[in-house]
Scaffold this active site. Structure first.
Site, mmCIF file in Angstrom:
data_model
loop_
_atom_site.group_PDB
_atom_site.id
_atom_site.type_symbol
_atom_site.label_atom_id
_atom_site.label_comp_id
_atom_site.label_asym_id
_atom_site.label_seq_id
_atom_site.Cartn_x
_atom_site.Cartn_y
_atom_site.Cartn_z
ATOM 1 N N HIS A 144 -5.289 -0.563 39.901
ATOM 2 C CA HIS A 144 -5.897 -1.719 40.564
ATOM 3 C C HIS A 144 -7.383 -1.485 40.868
ATOM 4 O O HIS A 144 -7.935 -2.076 41.790
ATOM 5 C CB HIS A 144 -5.155 -2.064 41.869
ATOM 6 N N SER A 201 -35.199 -4.342 31.105
ATOM 7 C CA SER A 201 -35.350 -5.706 31.595
ATOM 8 C C SER A 201 -36.771 -6.187 31.355
ATOM 9 O O SER A 201 -37.720 -5.402 31.421
ATOM 10 C CB SER A 201 -35.034 -5.768 33.094
ATOM 11 N N LYS A 230 -34.750 -1.115 35.343
ATOM 12 C CA LYS A 230 -33.423 -1.366 34.787
ATOM 13 C C LYS A 230 -33.155 -0.568 33.512
ATOM 14 O O LYS A 230 -34.028 -0.362 32.689
ATOM 15 C CB LYS A 230 -33.243 -2.854 34.480
ATOM 16 N N GLU A 252 -21.629 -3.775 26.821
ATOM 17 C CA GLU A 252 -21.342 -5.152 27.195
ATOM 18 C C GLU A 252 -21.093 -6.019 25.959
ATOM 19 O O GLU A 252 -20.229 -6.906 25.967
ATOM 20 C CB GLU A 252 -22.498 -5.718 28.005
#
Length: 442
Positions: free
Chosen positions: A161, A282, A288, A295
């Site tokens: 979980h 970024s 970043k 992704e």
């Protein structure tokens, strides 16, 4: 303006040429030109069989085969012009063959239909695609295994979980994915075994009256045997469905791992750092370092699953045998192949040079009361307590530790004995994550 003539390959019973819209919707050449190698390979095998069976003269067959070789060279050199008006790869190849060698090219299509031709081409392509995919899966499994061996003793928190559950090793975690990918490999190979039958010779749906030798053609093309039922040979696309299903399951596994790489590379987790080779920056935030490769692997799994759903939807209501709907079968398969290969390469690259932060993994493994189950097991083993009672007692000890803001091994013996008076100092050995991992049969 000259009147357009009916299609030269099949227009004998037509008085008018197809409407421009009909030409557009009917054409598949932009997609199926990818089958050119398999199409020419199938035609060569077919013409050799026709000659061996006495259906074509040997000099005719030789002329056709040589012509097909010239067409192949033209395509691979980039000189070949694929024409939408010719609809598909089969008629583009045959039309150019006729230009090169004359009317004898028309004999190539004896005892053959585009129905069995495309089914054969497509099976050959998918067989080749599976071989390539399996190679990349094996490469990824090797990297997983290499990293697992390097981190057999690297302790990390295990999760259920997405909550800290029990301590384990990073090696165990990575091998879970290796096992998933191994099953993916076997799924593709199982599908390959089932699709290893040759449709060629089934013609449109009911075979042919010519004295052909389907077994010869199948052997020439590297199939184990001909498809037994001619109707099934041209109307089934379950081999493509199996390919898409295996690809979707494999991409699902990659997506799950990619999700963990995304999570683990965050400041909040801090388990790993992905290399500059597989991250991006970024346009506005200089600090970043985004895990975009992971992704995108995660995102592209939906694309492959969507292809499977599309193909199932196309096939679900079709009567036997061939229907033009089946022209929509290739785009999803081609895209799934390209996408899965790209994702496998990206995951292999990311894992090859990932930096693992062992101290942070160990630190988090020591949080979240991950050895609570070991405490309960100690109560069962040492005190003879029923597990349900031990579970209840341990829950009370965890609650006490939470109240005091301490880890389990930071509680005093007196604190534990206030809940279960028979607890002895030996219990602290069970509260070590290192010992907990050693005690388990991982």
């Amino acid at each position: 303006m000259a009147k357009k003539q009916p299609h030269q390959m099949w227009g004998g019973r037509f008085d008018q040429a197809p409407d421009d819209i009909m030409v557009q919707i009917n054409a598949s050449i932009d997609i199926d030109k990818r089958l050119y190698k398999q199409d020419i390979r199938g035609s060569v095998a077919h013409v050799r069989m026709l000659a061996a069976c006495g259906i074509l003269k040997k000099d005719e067959a030789k002329k056709i085969e040589n012509g097909l070789g010239r067409v192949l060279k033209e395509i691979e050199s980039g000189k070949f012009e694929f024409k939408v008006a010719l609809e598909d790869v089969h008629m583009n190849v045959e039309s150019r063959l006729r230009e090169l060698i004359g009317d004898v090219a028309g004999k190539l299509h004896t005892a053959r239909s585009r129905n069995d031709q495309v089914a054969t081409d497509f099976r050959l392509w998918v067989k080749d695609a599976i071989g390539e995919i399996v190679g990349h899966i094996i490469d990824f499994i090797h990297i997983l295994d290499k990293q697992a061996r390097a981190h057999d003793k690297t302790i990390m928190p295990g999760f259920t979980h997405l909550q800290i559950a029990q301590p384990l090793t990073l090696g165990l975690h990575l091998r879970a994915y290796a096992d998933m990918l191994y099953r993916d490999k076997t799924r593709f190979l199982d599908a390959l075994d089932r699709m290893d039958e040759c449709p060629l010779g089934a013609c449109a749906l009911a075979g042919t009256s010519y004295p052909t030798n389907r077994a010869m053609t199948a052997k020439e093309l590297g199939f184990k045997r001909p498809v037994r039922n001619t109707l099934d040979a041209v109307s089934s696309r379950d081999f493509a469905l199996e390919f898409l299903s295996a690809a979707a399951i494999c991409s699902n596994h990659l997506s799950r791992f990619a999700e963990e790489l995304v999570l683990w590379s965050t400041t909040q987790f801090g388990f790993i750092t992905l290399s500059d080779r597989f991250t991006t920056g970024s346009s506005i935030m200089p600090q970043k370092k985004n895990p975009d490769a992971a992704e995108l692997v995660r995102g592209k799994s939906g694309r492959i699953t969507g292809g499977l759903m599309q193909m199932l939807t196309v096939m679900k209501g079709l009567p036997l045998a061939y229907n033009k709907d089946m022209q929509e079968d290739k785009a999803a398969v081609f895209d799934a192949f390209d996408t899965l290969i790209l994702c496998l390469k990206a995951m292999t690259g990311m894992l090859t040079d990932v930096k693992v932060h062992k101290d942070r993994l160990l630190q988090d493994a020591e949080n979240g009361y991950s050895t609570a189950t070991d405490l309960a097991d100690w109560l069962v083993t040492k005190l003879g307590m029923p597990f349900r009672d031990a579970h209840h007692v341990t829950g009370k000890i965890v609650r006490l530790a939470e109240t005091q803001g301490k880890k389990l091994d930071q509680l005093s013996l007196a604190d534990m004995q206030s809940i279960e008076k028979r607890i002895t100092r030996d219990i602290y050995e069970s509260l070590s994550v290192v010992q907990a991992v050693k005690n388990r049969k991982l």
